[in-house]
Structure formats: structure tokens, C-alpha cells
Design an enzyme around this catalytic site. Structure first.
Site, PDB file in Angstrom:
ATOM      1  N   ARG A  70      -4.213  -4.542 -14.003  1.00 32.33           N
ATOM      2  CA  ARG A  70      -2.596  -3.736 -13.451  1.00 32.33           C
ATOM      3  C   ARG A  70      -1.518  -4.824 -13.963  1.00 32.33           C
ATOM      4  NH1 ARG A  70      -4.940  -2.132  -9.659  1.00 32.33           N
ATOM      5  NH2 ARG A  70      -5.737  -3.110  -7.758  1.00 32.33           N
ATOM      6  N   GLU A  95     -12.480  -7.439   6.051  1.00 34.17           N
ATOM      7  CA  GLU A  95     -11.783  -6.168   5.226  1.00 34.17           C
ATOM      8  C   GLU A  95     -12.668  -4.697   4.771  1.00 34.17           C
ATOM      9  OE1 GLU A  95      -9.360  -6.878   1.412  1.00 34.17           O
ATOM     10  OE2 GLU A  95      -8.926  -5.448   1.125  1.00 34.17           O
ATOM     11  N   LYS A 151      -8.429  -6.262   7.821  1.00 33.96           N
ATOM     12  CA  LYS A 151      -7.488  -5.674   7.765  1.00 33.96           C
ATOM     13  C   LYS A 151      -8.616  -4.448   7.251  1.00 33.96           C
ATOM     14  CE  LYS A 151      -6.005  -6.280   2.742  1.00 33.96           C
ATOM     15  NZ  LYS A 151      -5.672  -7.518   2.094  1.00 33.96           N
ATOM     16  N   SER A 186      -3.318  -1.271   1.242  1.00 31.52           N
ATOM     17  CA  SER A 186      -2.386  -0.427   0.957  1.00 31.52           C
ATOM     18  C   SER A 186      -3.584   0.925   0.286  1.00 31.52           C
ATOM     19  CB  SER A 186      -1.373  -0.800   0.341  1.00 31.52           C
ATOM     20  OG  SER A 186      -1.551  -1.449  -0.653  1.00 31.52           O
ATOM     21  N   GLY A 187      -4.312   0.328  -0.188  1.00 32.90           N
ATOM     22  CA  GLY A 187      -5.553   0.616  -0.634  1.00 32.90           C
ATOM     23  C   GLY A 187      -5.222   2.312  -1.925  1.00 32.90           C
ATOM     24  N   GLY A 188      -4.111   2.218  -3.080  1.00 33.86           N
ATOM     25  CA  GLY A 188      -3.723   3.232  -3.477  1.00 33.86           C
ATOM     26  C   GLY A 188      -2.938   4.689  -2.746  1.00 33.86           C
ATOM     27  N   ARG A 205      -0.704  -3.476  -3.890  1.00 32.67           N
ATOM     28  CA  ARG A 205      -0.623  -2.769  -5.055  1.00 32.67           C
ATOM     29  C   ARG A 205       0.696  -1.878  -4.495  1.00 32.67           C
ATOM     30  NH1 ARG A 205      -5.605   0.761  -5.799  1.00 32.67           N
ATOM     31  NH2 ARG A 205      -6.194  -0.657  -3.871  1.00 32.67           N
ATOM     32  N   SER A 221      -1.465  -6.295   4.964  1.00 33.49           N
ATOM     33  CA  SER A 221      -1.582  -7.340   3.475  1.00 33.49           C
ATOM     34  C   SER A 221      -1.619  -6.713   3.032  1.00 33.49           C
ATOM     35  CB  SER A 221      -3.168  -7.706   5.039  1.00 33.49           C
ATOM     36  OG  SER A 221      -3.581  -8.523   3.607  1.00 33.49           O
TER      37      SER A 221
HETATM   38  C1  5MM Z   1      -8.052  -3.359  -0.947  1.00 30.88           C
HETATM   39  O1  5MM Z   1      -7.515  -4.336  -2.368  1.00 30.88           O
HETATM   40  C2  5MM Z   1      -7.024  -5.172  -1.531  1.00 30.88           C
HETATM   41  C3  5MM Z   1      -6.124  -5.103  -0.739  1.00 30.88           C
HETATM   42  O2  5MM Z   1      -5.295  -4.391  -1.718  1.00 30.88           O
HETATM   43  P1  5MM Z   1      -3.989  -2.637  -2.002  1.00 30.88           P
HETATM   44  O3  5MM Z   1      -2.792  -3.105  -0.908  1.00 30.88           O
HETATM   45  O4  5MM Z   1      -3.759  -2.737  -3.028  1.00 30.88           O
HETATM   46  O5  5MM Z   1      -5.249  -2.812  -1.683  1.00 30.88           O
HETATM   47  C4  5MM Z   1      -6.816  -5.943  -1.993  1.00 30.88           C
HETATM   48  O6  5MM Z   1      -6.614  -7.647  -1.611  1.00 30.88           O
HETATM   49  C5  5MM Z   1      -7.754  -6.814  -2.932  1.00 30.88           C
HETATM   50  O7  5MM Z   1      -9.197  -7.763  -2.174  1.00 30.88           O
HETATM   51  C6  5MM Z   1      -7.660  -7.783  -3.868  1.00 30.88           C
HETATM   52  O8  5MM Z   1      -6.894  -7.424  -5.203  1.00 30.88           O
HETATM   53  C7  5MM Z   1      -9.334  -8.186  -5.298  1.00 30.88           C
HETATM   54  O9  5MM Z   1      -9.637  -7.365  -5.282  1.00 30.88           O
HETATM   55  P2  5MM Z   1     -11.066  -6.652  -6.639  1.00 30.88           P
HETATM   56  O10 5MM Z   1     -10.977  -6.184  -6.932  1.00 30.88           O
HETATM   57  O11 5MM Z   1      -9.942  -8.465  -7.387  1.00 30.88           O
HETATM   58  O12 5MM Z   1     -11.965  -7.848  -5.957  1.00 30.88           O
END
Ligand code: 5MM
Length: 344
Positions: free
Chosen positions: A34, A178, A220, A262-264, A294, A291
Site C-alpha cells: 500500500r 471473516e 465480516k 470492502s475487498g477491492g 481500503r 469494517s
Molecule cells: C480483506 O481484507 C480486510 C478488509 O480490508 P478491505 O476492506 O480492504 O478488503 C483486512 O482487514 C485485511 O484482513 C487486513 O488488511 C490484513 O490483510 P493481510 O493481507 O495483511 O493479512
């Protein structure tokens, strides 16, 4: 306080109407990705400074009930010398902690993944609890292709999520469960629904086997959505309808709150989709909120890009995004409220 009182206290705060959870728990490799995307070097200090910016955003506690931290941040301090969890508690925001240890390949599958980190989890949780953490997070991922997710991946991930959740509750920590069905691929929204339903069904079956108290978890999930490369992009109304259909079929009413990842999705998509779900019906059994990592942080990260002079401008963008999502969590968001930053 008894364990049940602790769980009760935490879940009540996390399910407050119109509030959500900030996921600021990117592991070092993810955070490095990031930061490098905005031409900023990833160092212990740059990661600290960025997280400091987020949580010291004036007024953010109006919209954020809890922040998920990465282990490194739990032991770092804000500029005024207060530890991150202490600072959050001063702001009446609950500190949480990502406790999974990342993804590994699941043998005998087509490169599917499962999540590791159950070893010594109870001991680690007790340590994190001493630092102030009162909730935790564990993420499992499911890749959609013509042949995946396999039943082995679905079963294995459900089992780990449930074991993690049971361990968390045994020490008075509320688990965020999650299961993320990834947005990558060209699948249709129908295919996403076809996959998401057995994934969630299997997770709740495992939670029941492990006697996890559903009243004290946060779910989540990913939204039911068309794949990033799908030619037929689903509309917000289709996303809301498909997501709610799958959730109603699989998630018991005992679960107090569902906070989507949000997942992208773009920031605007994530807000619009949440709002569409909260506009459909007022008779849903669960609170529906966010939750996001990004979708809450992207604009702020781009505005800041490591420049101290831009902290305040970045905080304004973060505040604005949290406010719009808070409105979406009660079905009161309107696209006309968007003020796109100049670089977007
Ligand atoms: C799916 O990722 C989680 C939610 O983030 P988005 O809203 O951006 O999709 C996020 O909490 C994620 O689990 C953390 O960023 C940790 O990710 P990593 O890849 O570092 O384990």
C-alpha cells in the site's frame, strides 16, 4: 468483570448503530504494498506515522467504534507518547487485533489457501488483552474459479474460523469471523452467490459444533458481487438483493452485527452497496455496517503519501469517508454527498 460481561460490553459497543470498524491491520507485506503504491518507503516509522494519522483524526470516534490493529502497532506509540491502544481507549474507540498468521497453501487442492495461527493463540490473546485489545480478527479466503472453492477448502477454513472464535471467547475477546470470497476473476454475481452460500453455511455449522456463542461475534463477510473482470457488472440493487438473500439463508438472527469488508471495491462502491442494503428493509435481524480497510483509507493514503504537510488534508478525507459510510450504515447516504478529491 466476568468473561460474559466482557464479551457483552465489547459487542454492545461494536454493534452501535451508524458506527463501523476501521481495519488498520495490514500485515507488513500488505502495508508495504500500500505504501509503495503511493511512493512511500515502508519502515517501522512510516507505518507508525500513517496509523497515527488515522486514529488521531479529529472526531473520528463519531463513526468508528473499533480499530483492528496489526501486532506491530499494538506496541507502538502515537506522537504524544501514548500507546495506540491507550489512545484509542481515551477516544472511546475499542482496540482490536488481527491474530491470524496469514495464508498457506492447502495441500491436495488447486492452490487454495487456508489460514494459520492457532498455535499458542490463547497465550497470545492474553498478552494482547493486557495491552488493551478486546476483540480480534481472523480472515479466511476463498477463490472463485470453475472448480473452486473445493469442499475441502470450505470445510478446513470453517473449522479454523470456529476454533479461533471459540478460543477468543474463552478468554473474553470478541472474535471477528471473516470469510472472504475474493472479488478476483470474471465470475458473475450469480456464481458469487452460489459460492458464498455454502461458505457461510459451513462457517455457521462449524461455529455451532464448537459451541461459539453467536451473540458475541462480529461476522465480516464479503458482499455478493460480480468478479472484478466480469463483463456484466452487477448494479447496487442486485448486490444488495443477492447479499441479503445469502445472509438470510445462512446467518442466524442471534448474530448482532455484520460488518462487511470492502475487498477491492472502490470507496464509492463499498459505500453505495452498504447503503443499498440498509435501504432495502428495516426488518433485518442484524446491524449491517462496515469494517473496511481500503474503502476507508484509500483517499487519505493517497493524499498523505508520506508528507507531514499533508496530514491534516489526509485526515479530512478519512473523516469524510467514515462519515459517508456511517450514513450508509443507516441507509441515509446519497451519491450527491460525495466530494471527490482532485486526484481521484
Ligand atoms: C480483506 O481484507 C480486510 C478488509 O480490508 P478491505 O476492506 O480492504 O478488503 C483486512 O482487514 C485485511 O484482513 C487486513 O488488511 C490484513 O490483510 P493481510 O493481507 O495483511 O493479512
Amino acid at each position: 468483570m466476568t468473561i460474559i460481561n466482557e464479551l457483552e460490553h465489547t459487542i454492545t459497543k461494536l454493534s452501535a448503530k451508524g458506527k463501523g470498524i476501521l481495519a488498520a491491520d495490514e500485515s507488513i507485506p500488505t502495508m508495504t504494498k500500500r505504501l509503495e503504491a503511493v511512493n512511500t518507503e515502508s519502515t517501522e516509522e512510516s507505518r507508525r506515522a500513517y496509523r497515527d494519522l488515522l486514529i488521531t483524526t479529529p472526531g473520528i470516534n463519531e463513526f468508528i467504534a473499533g480499530v483492528i490493529l496489526f501486532e506491530e502497532t499494538l506496541y507502538q506509540k502515537t506522537l504524544d507518547g501514548t500507546s495506540f491502544p491507550e489512545k484509542l481507549m481515551q477516544l472511546a474507540i475499542l482496540p482490536g487485533i488481527k491474530v491470524d498468521k496469514g495464508l498457506v497453501t492447502l495441500p491436495n487442492t488447486s492452490n487454495e489457501q487456508t489460514t494459520q495461527g492457532l498455535d499458542n493463540l490463547a497465550e497470545r490473546l492474553l498478552e494482547y488483552k493486557k495491552k488493551g485489545a478486546c476483540f480480534a480478527k481472523w480472515r479466511a479466503v476463498y477463490q472463485i474459479t470453475a472448480h473452486t472453492p473445493s469442499s475441502l477448502a470450505i470445510h478446513t477454513n470453517a473449522e479454523s474460523l470456529a476454533r479461533y472464535a471459540a478460543i477468543c471467547q474463552s478468554v473474553g475477546i470478541v472474535p471477528i469471523v471473516e470469510p472472504e470470497v475474493l472479488i478476483d476473476g470474471d465470475h458473475t454475481i450469480e456464481r458469487c452467490a452460489e459460492v458464498s452460500e455454502p461458505v457461510l453455511y459451513s462457517v455457521f455449522h462449524a461455529l455451532q459444533r464448537h459451541q461459539v456463542k453467536l451473540e458475541y461475534i462480529v461476522l465480516k463477510p464479503s458482499m455478493v458481487i460480480s468478479g472484478k473482470k466480469c463483463a456484466q457488472k452487477a448494479t447496487p440493487e442486485q448486490v444488495a438483493k443477492a447479499t441479503l438473500t445469502v445472509l438470510k439463508r445462512t446467518v442466524p438472527a442471534a448474530v448482532p452485527t455484520i460488518n462487511f469488508l470492502s475487498g477491492g471495491q472502490t470507496s464509492e462502491e463499498a459505500t453505495t452497496h452498504l447503503n443499498a442494503m440498509n435501504s432495502v428493509s428495516s426488518s433485518l435481524p442484524w446491524n449491517l455496517s462496515y469494517s473496511y480497510a481500503r474503502a476507508l483509507q484509500d483517499y487519505a493514503m493517497k493524499m498523505w503519501h508520506g508528507d507531514k504537510q499533508r496530514i491534516s488534508a489526509a485526515q479530512n478525507l478519512f473523516y469524510e469517508r467514515a462519515k459517508l459510510n456511517s450514513l450508509a450504515a443507516i441507509g441515509n447516504y446519497q451519491p450527491a454527498l460525495e466530494k471527490k478529491p482532485s486526484f481521484a
